[in-house]
Design a protein around this motif. Structure first.
Motif, PDB file in Angstrom:
ATOM      1  N   VAL A 130      -3.558  23.592   2.840  1.00 35.96           N
ATOM      2  CA  VAL A 130      -3.119  22.554   1.912  1.00 35.96           C
ATOM      3  C   VAL A 130      -4.063  21.364   1.969  1.00 35.96           C
ATOM      4  CG1 VAL A 130      -1.209  21.045   1.287  1.00 35.96           C
ATOM      5  CG2 VAL A 130      -0.734  23.334   2.163  1.00 35.96           C
ATOM      6  N   HIS A 131      -4.644  21.017   0.802  1.00 36.07           N
ATOM      7  CA  HIS A 131      -5.520  19.855   0.691  1.00 36.07           C
ATOM      8  C   HIS A 131      -4.662  18.599   0.550  1.00 36.07           C
ATOM      9  CE1 HIS A 131      -9.271  22.170  -1.009  1.00 36.07           C
ATOM     10  NE2 HIS A 131      -8.624  22.874  -0.078  1.00 36.07           N
ATOM     11  N   LEU A 132      -4.798  17.700   1.488  1.00 40.93           N
ATOM     12  CA  LEU A 132      -3.978  16.483   1.526  1.00 40.93           C
ATOM     13  C   LEU A 132      -4.858  15.247   1.320  1.00 40.93           C
ATOM     14  CD1 LEU A 132      -1.727  17.509   4.553  1.00 40.93           C
ATOM     15  CD2 LEU A 132      -1.100  17.532   2.123  1.00 40.93           C
ATOM     16  N   GLY A 133      -4.548  14.174   2.004  1.00 40.48           N
ATOM     17  CA  GLY A 133      -5.379  12.979   2.015  1.00 40.48           C
ATOM     18  C   GLY A 133      -4.954  11.865   1.097  1.00 40.48           C
ATOM     19  N   LEU A 184      -4.984   5.391  -8.725  1.00 47.36           N
ATOM     20  CA  LEU A 184      -4.712   6.735  -9.225  1.00 47.36           C
ATOM     21  C   LEU A 184      -4.783   7.755  -8.088  1.00 47.36           C
ATOM     22  CD1 LEU A 184      -6.777   6.651 -12.528  1.00 47.36           C
ATOM     23  CD2 LEU A 184      -4.285   6.676 -12.328  1.00 47.36           C
ATOM     24  N   LEU A 185      -3.697   8.471  -7.889  1.00 50.65           N
ATOM     25  CA  LEU A 185      -3.620   9.499  -6.857  1.00 50.65           C
ATOM     26  C   LEU A 185      -4.122  10.814  -7.437  1.00 50.65           C
ATOM     27  CD1 LEU A 185      -2.467   9.883  -3.902  1.00 50.65           C
ATOM     28  CD2 LEU A 185      -0.433  10.829  -5.014  1.00 50.65           C
ATOM     29  N   VAL A 186      -5.137  11.438  -6.788  1.00 49.92           N
ATOM     30  CA  VAL A 186      -5.718  12.659  -7.334  1.00 49.92           C
ATOM     31  C   VAL A 186      -5.721  13.822  -6.341  1.00 49.92           C
ATOM     32  CG1 VAL A 186      -7.107  11.450  -9.064  1.00 49.92           C
ATOM     33  CG2 VAL A 186      -8.072  11.884  -6.795  1.00 49.92           C
ATOM     34  N   THR A 187      -5.202  13.621  -5.131  1.00 48.43           N
ATOM     35  CA  THR A 187      -4.849  14.746  -4.254  1.00 48.43           C
ATOM     36  C   THR A 187      -3.516  14.417  -3.602  1.00 48.43           C
ATOM     37  OG1 THR A 187      -5.937  13.948  -2.214  1.00 48.43           O
ATOM     38  CG2 THR A 187      -7.282  15.243  -3.750  1.00 48.43           C
ATOM     39  N   MET A 188      -2.850  15.424  -3.097  1.00 48.06           N
ATOM     40  CA  MET A 188      -1.513  15.227  -2.555  1.00 48.06           C
ATOM     41  C   MET A 188      -1.519  14.289  -1.359  1.00 48.06           C
ATOM     42  SD  MET A 188       0.124  19.073  -2.736  1.00 48.06           S
ATOM     43  CE  MET A 188      -1.268  19.837  -1.902  1.00 48.06           C
ATOM     44  N   ASP A 189      -0.571  13.382  -1.343  1.00 46.91           N
ATOM     45  CA  ASP A 189      -0.299  12.612  -0.132  1.00 46.91           C
ATOM     46  C   ASP A 189       0.684  13.416   0.718  1.00 46.91           C
ATOM     47  OD1 ASP A 189       2.138  12.330  -1.465  1.00 46.91           O
ATOM     48  OD2 ASP A 189       1.888  10.179  -1.828  1.00 46.91           O
ATOM     49  N   ALA A 190       1.161  12.823   1.798  1.00 46.58           N
ATOM     50  CA  ALA A 190       2.021  13.547   2.730  1.00 46.58           C
ATOM     51  C   ALA A 190       3.299  14.054   2.062  1.00 46.58           C
ATOM     52  CB  ALA A 190       2.367  12.649   3.917  1.00 46.58           C
ATOM     53  N   PRO A 194      -3.041  22.086   7.378  1.00 40.71           N
ATOM     54  CA  PRO A 194      -3.497  20.934   6.593  1.00 40.71           C
ATOM     55  C   PRO A 194      -4.994  20.698   6.772  1.00 40.71           C
ATOM     56  CG  PRO A 194      -2.288  20.210   8.544  1.00 40.71           C
ATOM     57  CD  PRO A 194      -2.237  21.701   8.549  1.00 40.71           C
ATOM     58  N   VAL A 195      -5.682  20.413   5.659  1.00 40.52           N
ATOM     59  CA  VAL A 195      -7.094  20.047   5.667  1.00 40.52           C
ATOM     60  C   VAL A 195      -7.275  18.893   4.689  1.00 40.52           C
ATOM     61  CG1 VAL A 195      -7.843  22.404   6.260  1.00 40.52           C
ATOM     62  CG2 VAL A 195      -7.744  21.723   3.849  1.00 40.52           C
ATOM     63  N   HIS A 196      -8.525  18.352   4.611  1.00 47.18           N
ATOM     64  CA  HIS A 196      -8.854  17.384   3.559  1.00 47.18           C
ATOM     65  C   HIS A 196      -7.977  16.134   3.692  1.00 47.18           C
ATOM     66  CE1 HIS A 196      -9.211  15.862  -0.652  1.00 47.18           C
ATOM     67  NE2 HIS A 196     -10.360  16.526  -0.674  1.00 47.18           N
ATOM     68  N   TYR A 197      -8.074  15.465   4.857  1.00 51.50           N
ATOM     69  CA  TYR A 197      -7.168  14.333   5.070  1.00 51.50           C
ATOM     70  C   TYR A 197      -7.816  13.090   5.659  1.00 51.50           C
ATOM     71  CZ  TYR A 197      -7.054  16.943   9.503  1.00 51.50           C
ATOM     72  OH  TYR A 197      -7.400  17.649  10.628  1.00 51.50           O
ATOM     73  N   ASP A 198      -9.028  13.152   6.203  1.00 50.88           N
ATOM     74  CA  ASP A 198      -9.573  11.927   6.800  1.00 50.88           C
ATOM     75  C   ASP A 198     -11.093  11.846   6.747  1.00 50.88           C
ATOM     76  OD1 ASP A 198     -10.355  13.769   8.704  1.00 50.88           O
ATOM     77  OD2 ASP A 198      -9.411  12.757  10.405  1.00 50.88           O
TER      78      ASP A 198
END
Length: 287
Positions: A197-200, A208-214, A231-235
């Motif tokens: 899951v790509h988060l961040g 504008l939010l363009v990837t999922m937050d928590a 989880p990946v893509h977060y920091d």
């Protein structure tokens, strides 16, 4: 080189951001190649840049020479960067969106870039191992903003023996938001063994939010109900505003359906249809 994963299992090495090196049997796949160094800038389009905060666990020169394909969710500078463009072989198969395949073939000479419309698939076979890659719905931005961003796809990776039964199903979300297409995936793709899951909470100017937050990430997992989630893509970049710790708190809420795998950058996790098999560190020069 590492020993092959156990039969029916896949080994995932987390390189950083959304970059994974996935091995199943004789197959080796690379996702969303991003090898920029800490302090370098990724180009996100429309004049937007973001600085990398973390060093990738591998250099592009550390990749194994027998890569079978790249699975590329979309063309953004933190998923397909100038290092990948300059160093990956032009003959390497790339499974991606039709938009990305046209650009990769026409502008950059990657002659074996295959564009998959949503719900279309592509099969790769090496020896006694097979993977079917199916393009799944994704939405990178809210409402009309989505049309200003490159088209994105999620991916379903179904591993098994050539022409035989699927032994392992991996879902890779790509840079999507939670949207009705996720429920379509849940209906048509039951029994996902691992969701990457790509988060961040990637946030562009104007908020504008363009990837999922928590919260959105937890809602996606609750809709899909995979056995495990990675989880990946977060920091990795300055535009990411929702840390991994927020998602881990969401995963502790009652009724959360999936076990969360902890795989720090540079380490490996091996998973089969029943759950994780084990983890271990990786070193530069030892893919």
């Amino acid at each position: 080189m590492q020993p092959a994963p156990p039969p029916g299992a896949a080994e995932l090495l987390f390189v950083g951001n959304a970059t994974l090196l996935i091995r199943y049997g004789e197959l080796t796949l690379l996702t969303d190649p991003n090898f920029l160094h800490r302090g370098q800038y990724a180009y996100l389009g429309k004049g937007l840049l973001s600085r990398r905060l973390k060093e990738p666990a591998l250099r592009v020169t550390d990749l194994p020479p027998d890569l079978d394909a790249v699975v590329l969710s979309h063309l953004h500078g933190d998923h397909w960067d100038r290092v990948a463009r300059r160093n990956l072989p032009r003959s390497l198969p790339i499974v991606t969106t039709p938009h990305a395949s046209r650009r990769l073939q026409g502008l950059h000479g990657f002659s074996r870039a295959t564009g998959l419309p949503t719900w279309h698939d592509h099969v790769l076979v090496r020896g006694g191992s097979q993977v079917r890659i199916t393009a799944l719905p994704g939405r990178h931005g809210p409402g009309p903003v989505d049309f200003l961003l490159p088209p994105v796809m999620g991916s379903l990776l179904e591993f098994g023996d050539p022409g035989g039964t699927v032994r392992l199903r991996l879902y890779i979300s790509g840079d999507t938001l939670m949207f009705p297409g996720v429920h379509e995936i849940a209906r048509l793709c039951p029994d996902i063994h691992l969701a990457v899951v790509h988060l961040g909470g990637t946030t562009l100017p104007g908020g504008l939010l363009v990837t999922m937050d928590a919260l959105q990430g937890a809602d996606l997992v609750s809709a899909l109900r995979p056995r495990r989630v990675l989880p990946v893509h977060y920091d990795d970049y300055t535009v990411m505003k929702s840390p991994l710790s927020d998602f881990l708190r969401e995963a502790e809420r009652p009724g959360f359906p999936s076990g969360v795998l902890h795989c720090p950058r540079g380490e490996r996790v091996t998973v089969d249809a029943s759950g994780p098999v084990g983890t271990g560190p990786a070193r530069q020069g030892d893919p």
